[in-house]
Design a protein around this motif. Structure first.
Motif, PDB file in Angstrom:
ATOM      1  N   PRO A   6       0.827  -1.211   0.000  1.00  0.00           N
ATOM      2  CA  PRO A   6       0.000   0.000   0.000  1.00  0.00           C
ATOM      3  C   PRO A   6       0.861   1.261   0.000  1.00  0.00           C
ATOM      4  N   GLY A   7       0.518   2.200  -0.879  1.00  0.00           N
ATOM      5  CA  GLY A   7       1.245   3.469  -0.958  1.00  0.00           C
ATOM      6  C   GLY A   7       2.441   3.414  -1.888  1.00  0.00           C
ATOM      7  N   SER A   8       2.789   2.250  -2.425  1.00  0.00           N
ATOM      8  CA  SER A   8       3.940   2.136  -3.338  1.00  0.00           C
ATOM      9  C   SER A   8       3.452   1.875  -4.752  1.00  0.00           C
ATOM     10  N   LEU A   9       4.161   2.431  -5.728  1.00  0.00           N
ATOM     11  CA  LEU A   9       3.835   2.247  -7.132  1.00  0.00           C
ATOM     12  C   LEU A   9       4.586   1.020  -7.647  1.00  0.00           C
ATOM     13  N   SER A  58      -1.209 -11.794 -11.256  1.00  0.00           N
ATOM     14  CA  SER A  58      -1.847 -11.898  -9.936  1.00  0.00           C
ATOM     15  C   SER A  58      -1.048 -11.078  -8.925  1.00  0.00           C
ATOM     16  N   TYR A  59      -1.773 -10.500  -7.973  1.00  0.00           N
ATOM     17  CA  TYR A  59      -1.139  -9.702  -6.930  1.00  0.00           C
ATOM     18  C   TYR A  59      -1.663 -10.132  -5.558  1.00  0.00           C
ATOM     19  N   VAL A  60      -0.819  -9.964  -4.572  1.00  0.00           N
ATOM     20  CA  VAL A  60      -1.175 -10.231  -3.192  1.00  0.00           C
ATOM     21  C   VAL A  60      -1.010  -8.931  -2.430  1.00  0.00           C
ATOM     22  N   VAL A  61      -2.005  -8.596  -1.648  1.00  0.00           N
ATOM     23  CA  VAL A  61      -1.945  -7.405  -0.796  1.00  0.00           C
ATOM     24  C   VAL A  61      -2.108  -7.848   0.643  1.00  0.00           C
ATOM     25  N   THR A  62      -1.160  -7.484   1.496  1.00  0.00           N
ATOM     26  CA  THR A  62      -1.266  -7.799   2.911  1.00  0.00           C
ATOM     27  C   THR A  62      -1.999  -6.648   3.580  1.00  0.00           C
ATOM     28  N   ILE A  63      -3.120  -6.985   4.208  1.00  0.00           N
ATOM     29  CA  ILE A  63      -3.923  -5.971   4.875  1.00  0.00           C
ATOM     30  C   ILE A  63      -3.648  -6.080   6.380  1.00  0.00           C
ATOM     31  N   PRO A  64      -3.152  -5.000   6.963  1.00  0.00           N
ATOM     32  CA  PRO A  64      -2.857  -5.070   8.406  1.00  0.00           C
ATOM     33  C   PRO A  64      -4.136  -5.258   9.228  1.00  0.00           C
TER      34      PRO A  64
END
Length: 191
Positions: free
Chosen positions: A167-170, A184-190
């Motif tokens: 999050p916040g990075s391009l 495919s992308y993975v996003v870690t949600i705190p």
């Protein structure tokens, strides 16, 4: 007497018209396909041409394989080569429901199955069936065929390993045809 002759003419004309139509072989009854359990079938392997035959005189004129779809498979292309007659290609799900078919007049059928298709390709095991669906015996160069030979293969387009998004990075990536034009992308949600 004239009245009777005109009635006979009215009846005779439709009969003559019907008799002048070309004869086309049709399938009189479409019995449900007998699909063997996928676990008992040979595995159709990615990129490997497999040879098969269909006995067009058998009650179930078909040959079947198992196709396993893993999580990272985005699309599958099933295709036939060197078919000696117009065989058809069918794919059944785990409940033995017909979900895709290629039943054209082409001798070498092909099917594309996608995650975003309708119906959508899902993880799991499918039964791929090559069948002779006609009610007459095939021939080649005027010689009746006892068996219909062919080769079948599948190509699988797999997604990349999932890339991490922060999050916040391009992030810059590129879609490639060999990977189904997908990433495919993975996003870690705190918490």
């Amino acid at each position: 007497m004239l009245k009777l002759q005109s009635a006979m003419l009215v009846i005779l004309v439709p009969i003559l018209l019907f008799l002048s139509l070309p004869l086309v072989p049709i399938r009189l009854s479409a019995a449900p396909a007998i699909v063997p359990a996928a676990r008992n079938l040979p595995q159709l392997r990615e990129g490997q041409l497999m040879e098969g035959t269909v006995d067009p005189l058998a009650p179930e004129a078909a040959t079947s394989w198992r196709l396993t779809i893993d999580r990272d498979v985005y699309a599958v292309r099933l295709y036939m080569q060197d078919a000696e007659a117009d065989l058809d290609l069918q794919v059944f799900d785990q409940n033995q429901n017909l979900v895709w078919s290629a039943e054209t007049s082409e001798f070498n059928e092909q099917l594309w199955l996608y995650r975003l298709g309708n119906p959508a390709l899902e993880d799991g095991v499918y039964t791929v069936r090559v069948a002779w669906l006609q009610d007459y015996r095939p021939s080649r160069l005027g010689v009746p065929l006892e068996k219909v030979g062919f080769r079948i293969a599948c190509d699988q387009i797999r997604t990349n390993q999932a890339a991490q998004l922060v999050p916040g990075s391009l992030r810059s990536d590129r879609l490639e045809p060999g990977q189904g034009m997908m990433q495919s992308y993975v996003v870690t949600i705190p918490p």
